[in-house]
Design an enzyme around this catalytic site. Sequence first.
Site, short mmCIF file in Angstrom:
data_model
loop_
_atom_site.label_atom_id
_atom_site.label_comp_id
_atom_site.label_asym_id
_atom_site.label_seq_id
_atom_site.Cartn_x
_atom_site.Cartn_y
_atom_site.Cartn_z
N ALA A 114 12.82 14.90 -18.08
CA ALA A 114 13.97 13.98 -18.14
C ALA A 114 13.53 12.55 -18.44
O ALA A 114 12.59 12.05 -17.83
CB ALA A 114 14.71 14.01 -16.81
N GLY A 115 14.22 11.92 -19.39
CA GLY A 115 13.99 10.50 -19.69
C GLY A 115 12.88 10.23 -20.69
O GLY A 115 12.69 9.08 -21.10
N TYR A 137 14.37 3.41 -15.55
CA TYR A 137 13.15 2.60 -15.39
C TYR A 137 13.12 1.49 -16.44
O TYR A 137 12.95 0.31 -16.12
CB TYR A 137 11.91 3.50 -15.51
N LEU A 193 0.83 -1.22 0.00
CA LEU A 193 0.00 0.00 0.00
C LEU A 193 0.85 1.27 0.00
O LEU A 193 0.38 2.33 0.42
CB LEU A 193 -1.00 0.00 1.18
N ARG A 236 2.41 9.13 -27.84
CA ARG A 236 2.29 7.88 -27.09
C ARG A 236 1.11 7.06 -27.62
O ARG A 236 0.18 7.60 -28.22
CB ARG A 236 2.04 8.16 -25.58
#
Length: 327
Positions: A281-282, A141, A33, A219
């Site tokens: 960023a990224g 990631y 959680l 996207r």
Amino acid sequence: MNLLVVGGAGYIGSVVTEELVRGRHSVIVLDDLSTGHRDAVAPLAYLVKGAIGDAARLREAFTTKEIDCVIHLAARSIVSDSVADPEGYEEANVRQGTILLDAMKEHGVSRIVFSSTAAVYDASAPMPLRETSPLVPGNPYGWTKLRFEEILRERARADGMRYVSLRYFNVAGASIDHGEDHRRETHLIPLLLDAALGAREAVPVFGSDYPTQDGTAVRDYIHVVDIAEAHVRAIRYLMEGGASATLNLGAERGLSVREVIGWVERVTGRGVPTVEAPRRAGDPPSLIASSEEAGRVLGWRPQWGDIDTIIETAWTWRQRYPEGYAE
Ligand code: UFG
């Protein structure tokens, strides 16, 4: 079937759990959680509150029922956060994941469905991205998810584990009961809906100088219910003896940030204040899926592919729960 959904109190995990319970499966949710919500867990699922690294809770999760398949969605998943904290991402997404795999082995569970991501691809590769496209993540990631995919392959060779890695593109939308409620929201569509509700000031448009049709990032938005359906099919596939597989899940069309803003304004009938901002960023310029392989292997095709349906369902949920989940 008895299924263990790790991360089942999160946005995607809650919808996966809802679908599995509806399919009359017995579902155990393991979730600490930290980003998920107790109220997001379908009432018929059994919640074990704990982290993957908590040996006692992990044992409870694996011994309450004899587990047929694990669905692993517990991860940190914010691209820009991973740039700021690569070690934290490595710990959460790789090391904690291997603890889960060790526990599976100890308890004799050999099937797993893993949440991977479009962020594993080289974003400069030609679109649409296929599973065979070059794998060069543009952020930590993506690297952590790619590393865990590799670990699954290694375990499959060494221990006879079978997996389906599902590479999600941009998951959005809601079911009637479950939607997106992050304590610190960073995702485009919920931010735009909050701004439409008047609950948020102008939403930044991160980057207007990308090599895309209108300069904003593109996207492939895919409905969370379609993502959940892919999990149901992946579990069935593994239970029927299917070989390990890695599959893209996208709607096979790209939308720019500006196009999404336009759709949110049309669906909500409200103006959405935005402000131009530098690139985040990224962030890659563009990510669009080919989901042909998921169609071939799982017979999966998005049923809620239209962006207006995705936004409409998210909007309905947001209006129903303007403050998000109760706790
Ligand atoms: N964006 C803005 N303003 C905002 C928020 C987002 O312009 O306030 C832009 C981003 O720059 C990006 C697009 O909207 O171009 C989508 O951003 P999200 O934050 O909604 O999603 P991401 O593409 O960054 O990442 C999501 C998941 C990842 C996953 C990825 C796969 O969070 O875990 O999709 O494509 F890897």
